[in-house]
Design an enzyme around this catalytic site. Structure first.
Site, PDB file in Angstrom:
ATOM      1  N   VAL A 105       0.954  -1.248   0.075  1.00 50.97           N
ATOM      2  CA  VAL A 105      -0.104  -0.055   0.058  1.00 50.97           C
ATOM      3  C   VAL A 105       0.895   1.267   0.029  1.00 50.97           C
ATOM      4  CG1 VAL A 105      -0.294   0.351   2.442  1.00 50.97           C
ATOM      5  CG2 VAL A 105      -2.153   0.958   0.975  1.00 50.97           C
ATOM      6  N   TYR A 106       2.218   1.075   0.207  1.00 52.91           N
ATOM      7  CA  TYR A 106       3.020   2.249   0.192  1.00 52.91           C
ATOM      8  C   TYR A 106       3.073   2.788  -1.098  1.00 52.91           C
ATOM      9  CZ  TYR A 106       4.380   1.198   4.955  1.00 52.91           C
ATOM     10  OH  TYR A 106       4.672   0.907   6.435  1.00 52.91           O
ATOM     11  N   SER A 107       2.683   4.004  -1.485  1.00 54.22           N
ATOM     12  CA  SER A 107       2.594   4.636  -2.553  1.00 54.22           C
ATOM     13  C   SER A 107       1.928   3.650  -3.745  1.00 54.22           C
ATOM     14  CB  SER A 107       3.878   5.214  -3.157  1.00 54.22           C
ATOM     15  OG  SER A 107       4.282   6.311  -2.155  1.00 54.22           O
ATOM     16  N   ASN A 108       0.996   2.670  -3.448  1.00 55.25           N
ATOM     17  CA  ASN A 108       0.237   1.784  -4.228  1.00 55.25           C
ATOM     18  C   ASN A 108       1.450   1.082  -5.179  1.00 55.25           C
ATOM     19  OD1 ASN A 108      -1.976   0.897  -5.626  1.00 55.25           O
ATOM     20  ND2 ASN A 108      -1.560   2.076  -7.472  1.00 55.25           N
TER      21      ASN A 108
END
Length: 345
Positions: free
Chosen positions: A61-64
């Site tokens: 989920v970190y920066s998609n």
């Protein structure tokens, strides 16, 4: 760099690990953390490895997914020298199966993470949040399959409550599936809630804590001072609002104590705050982040020296808060000691 066992496993991890949330940063939260590109990331990885920091933590989920992309590129050619930890479970899209821990989601998420990271296995896979909609038997059997397939070595969780962990461990024990060995948690001198339930649970059940946001969402970087405004351009204006609220007087009391100990030791405020965490029971590794080389080298200076018992007591007293029910302090008084055996560590 000292190493410690990760919970009740045989895997040794460095006492400091590196959080790659700043890699490839986009959006209001992750963009405020940092926007490190591949070239910059390689340099930060170089510095980490020179210091003995071999565990790198990220999440889909970190920066998609961009954080995993950049980390994978930065680690290219030296995969055998590092440990990779990533997380999944938070929403990665608007589709009905783009969040959670279903068998469908876990298998797909791991396959996608492996491609982004440029590796064929993940050393530690953690569930980023509890999924109340998926039966635990489905979650744990899927994790078991991923371990048996060699795609995952160890499993853990992040931000789970005590009852959620215990129920999952009971299911794992019932079927002989892999047990969680790590719990990635928020823990800092201004956020000690971890100690009330999750620390004794981790000690009893063998879960090592991987500490995230050890500087209290940037509040313990040394930039906040009593009676002074936030520095102009500080990312605290953007990121602090995402973290748990902290009363000003409590924060300043802790910062005052940190400044006094920093003056005694010749270290910086964040170095003292990080070092205190390394002394806490059940903590396997403290995850540090950095947007540049200077920040990273400062954070690496948090280890290799020791706080005195008196300095630890000063920090403990300044950061202490009254525990909620049923963790009232009277249980620690004489006569109740047999109800609360000491935590190892």
């Amino acid at each position: 760099m000292d190493t410690r066992l990760l919970g009740r496993s045989g895997l040794r991890v460095p006492v400091l690990s590196f959080g790659a949330g700043t890699f490839g940063g986009t959006g209001p939260l992750f963009g405020a953390w940092g926007t490190t590109d591949v070239e910059e990331a390689r340099r930060l990885v170089d510095i980490c490895l020179e210091a003995g920091v071999t565990l790198f933590d990220t999440a889909d989920v970190y920066s998609n997914g961009a954080s995993e992309d950049v980390l994978g590129a930065a680690l290219k050619g030296r995969r055998d020298n590092v440990l990779i930890s990533t997380k999944t479970g938070l929403p990665m899209g608007d589709g009905p199966n783009d969040a959670g821990s279903s068998r469908f989601r876990l298998i797909r998420a791991v396959e996608q993470a492996l491609r982004r990271l440029g590796t064929d296995y993940i050393d530690l896979l953690q569930l980023h949040a509890f999924d109340a909609a998926t039966p635990m038997e489905e979650v744990l059997s899927a994790l078991d399959a991923l371990v048996r397939d060699g795609k995952v070595r160890y499993v853990g969780i992040s931000n789970f409550s005590g009852w959620q962990i215990m129920k999952a461990l009971a299911v794992a024990d019932r079927y002989g599936w892999p047990r969680y060995v790590a719990h990635q948690v928020y823990y800092s001198l201004i956020g000690r809630d971890y100690e009330w339930d999750l620390m004794p649970l981790g000690d009893d059940q063998g879960l090592g804590a991987l500490v995230w946001s050890p500087l209290g969402w940037g509040r313990l970087t040394g930039k906040i001072r009593r009676g002074l405004p936030l520095p102009e351009g500080s990312r605290l204006h953007d990121t602090a609002r995402y973290g748990p609220p902290v009363e000003d007087e409590h924060l300043f009391r802790v910062v005052d104590a940190l400044e006094n100990v920093a003056a005694e030791t010749g270290k910086t405020v964040p170095q003292v705050a990080l070092n205190w965490l390394t002394t806490r029971p059940t903590v396997s590794s403290v995850i540090i982040g950095a947007r540049n080389e200077e920040q990273l080298r400062q954070n690496l200076g948090a280890v290799g020296w020791t706080l005195t018992a008196e300095q630890i007591a000063t920090l403990d007293a300044a950061s202490a808060v009254t525990a909620p029910y049923p963790h009232f302090p009277y249980r620690r008084q004489e006569g109740f000691a047999r109800l609360d055996p000491p935590i190892a560590g």
